[in-house]
Design a protein around this motif. Sequence first.
Motif, PDB file in Angstrom:
ATOM      1  N   TYR A   1      -3.027  -3.085  18.687  1.00 17.53           N
ATOM      2  CA  TYR A   1      -4.270  -2.925  17.924  1.00 17.53           C
ATOM      3  C   TYR A   1      -5.313  -2.160  18.745  1.00 17.53           C
ATOM      4  CZ  TYR A   1      -8.952  -3.951  16.333  1.00 17.53           C
ATOM      5  OH  TYR A   1     -10.264  -3.820  15.971  1.00 17.53           O
ATOM      6  N   LEU A   2      -5.536  -2.612  19.972  1.00 12.99           N
ATOM      7  CA  LEU A   2      -6.558  -1.985  20.808  1.00 12.99           C
ATOM      8  C   LEU A   2      -6.217  -0.519  21.093  1.00 12.99           C
ATOM      9  CD1 LEU A   2      -7.221  -4.958  23.235  1.00 12.99           C
ATOM     10  CD2 LEU A   2      -8.687  -4.184  21.356  1.00 12.99           C
ATOM     11  N   GLY A   3      -4.933  -0.219  21.273  1.00 14.33           N
ATOM     12  CA  GLY A   3      -4.516   1.155  21.501  1.00 14.33           C
ATOM     13  C   GLY A   3      -4.699   2.037  20.284  1.00 14.33           C
ATOM     14  N   LEU A   4      -4.400   1.499  19.120  1.00 15.72           N
ATOM     15  CA  LEU A   4      -4.521   2.279  17.884  1.00 15.72           C
ATOM     16  C   LEU A   4      -5.973   2.534  17.499  1.00 15.72           C
ATOM     17  CD1 LEU A   4      -1.733   0.688  15.669  1.00 15.72           C
ATOM     18  CD2 LEU A   4      -1.786   3.006  16.596  1.00 15.72           C
ATOM     19  N   THR A   5      -6.831   1.569  17.758  1.00 16.13           N
ATOM     20  CA  THR A   5      -8.218   1.674  17.299  1.00 16.13           C
ATOM     21  C   THR A   5      -9.186   2.132  18.377  1.00 16.13           C
ATOM     22  OG1 THR A   5      -8.677  -0.629  17.856  1.00 16.13           O
ATOM     23  CG2 THR A   5      -7.873  -0.161  15.607  1.00 16.13           C
ATOM     24  N   ASN A   6      -8.727   2.119  19.641  1.00 19.36           N
ATOM     25  CA  ASN A   6      -9.599   2.445  20.765  1.00 19.36           C
ATOM     26  C   ASN A   6     -10.804   1.501  20.810  1.00 19.36           C
ATOM     27  OD1 ASN A   6     -10.157   3.861  23.095  1.00 19.36           O
ATOM     28  ND2 ASN A   6     -11.393   5.399  22.036  1.00 19.36           N
ATOM     29  N   ASP A   7     -10.606   0.265  20.351  1.00 20.85           N
ATOM     30  CA  ASP A   7     -11.658  -0.753  20.349  1.00 20.85           C
ATOM     31  C   ASP A   7     -11.729  -1.368  21.742  1.00 20.85           C
ATOM     32  OD1 ASP A   7     -13.355  -2.902  19.965  1.00 20.85           O
ATOM     33  OD2 ASP A   7     -12.483  -3.450  18.034  1.00 20.85           O
ATOM     34  N   SER A   8     -12.846  -1.185  22.409  1.00 21.02           N
ATOM     35  CA  SER A   8     -12.965  -1.664  23.789  1.00 21.02           C
ATOM     36  C   SER A   8     -13.904  -2.865  23.919  1.00 21.02           C
ATOM     37  CB  SER A   8     -13.428  -0.517  24.683  1.00 21.02           C
ATOM     38  OG  SER A   8     -14.687  -0.037  24.229  1.00 21.02           O
ATOM     39  N   ASN A   9     -14.057  -3.630  22.869  1.00 16.76           N
ATOM     40  CA  ASN A   9     -14.905  -4.818  22.927  1.00 16.76           C
ATOM     41  C   ASN A   9     -14.348  -5.769  23.991  1.00 16.76           C
ATOM     42  OD1 ASN A   9     -16.293  -7.235  22.526  1.00 16.76           O
ATOM     43  ND2 ASN A   9     -16.383  -6.961  20.321  1.00 16.76           N
ATOM     44  N   PRO A  10     -15.132  -6.097  25.012  1.00 17.41           N
ATOM     45  CA  PRO A  10     -14.619  -6.961  26.075  1.00 17.41           C
ATOM     46  C   PRO A  10     -14.272  -8.378  25.610  1.00 17.41           C
ATOM     47  CG  PRO A  10     -16.972  -6.576  26.355  1.00 17.41           C
ATOM     48  CD  PRO A  10     -16.511  -5.682  25.242  1.00 17.41           C
TER      49      PRO A  10
END
Length: 145
Positions: free
Chosen positions: A36-45
């Motif tokens: 998920y994080l790789g696909l969305t580039n979501d970097s929320n810690p």
Amino acid sequence: MLIKKGIKIGKKVDELSVGERLHLIEKIEDKDLLLYLGLTNDSNPLYIQHDYVTDTPYKKPIVPVIMLNGIITSAISKHIPGPGSRIIEQNLVYEEPVYHYETINIVLEVQQIEVSENLVEIHIHATNENHKSVIEGVMKVMPPL
């Protein structure tokens, strides 16, 4: 009726019944979160940084709600009503955070059927391992024609 590649079309509106249910048990794993994080580039810690999150009220990383939403929408696409259905409205409340490695129980239940409009309302209820409600809501879905 079959479509290409052997995928069977889901239930049509007149094949569904109020009270019909689907029960899912899902465990959130690192591989799912990293994808998920790789696909969305979501970097929320809050989702992945253990050092950061220990200083928050959560104390450990939480699962992005869009991932939880994806599990639910996938169940609608695969099972109730199934392939060929389309979600047209959703109202989900994320009552408690879901944590990494947690197992959640999700129940989808057909709550209302409007045959003339080709529309069903599906109630969503999910609990965590401690039986606390984590998701509550309704999705309006158009079954396949």
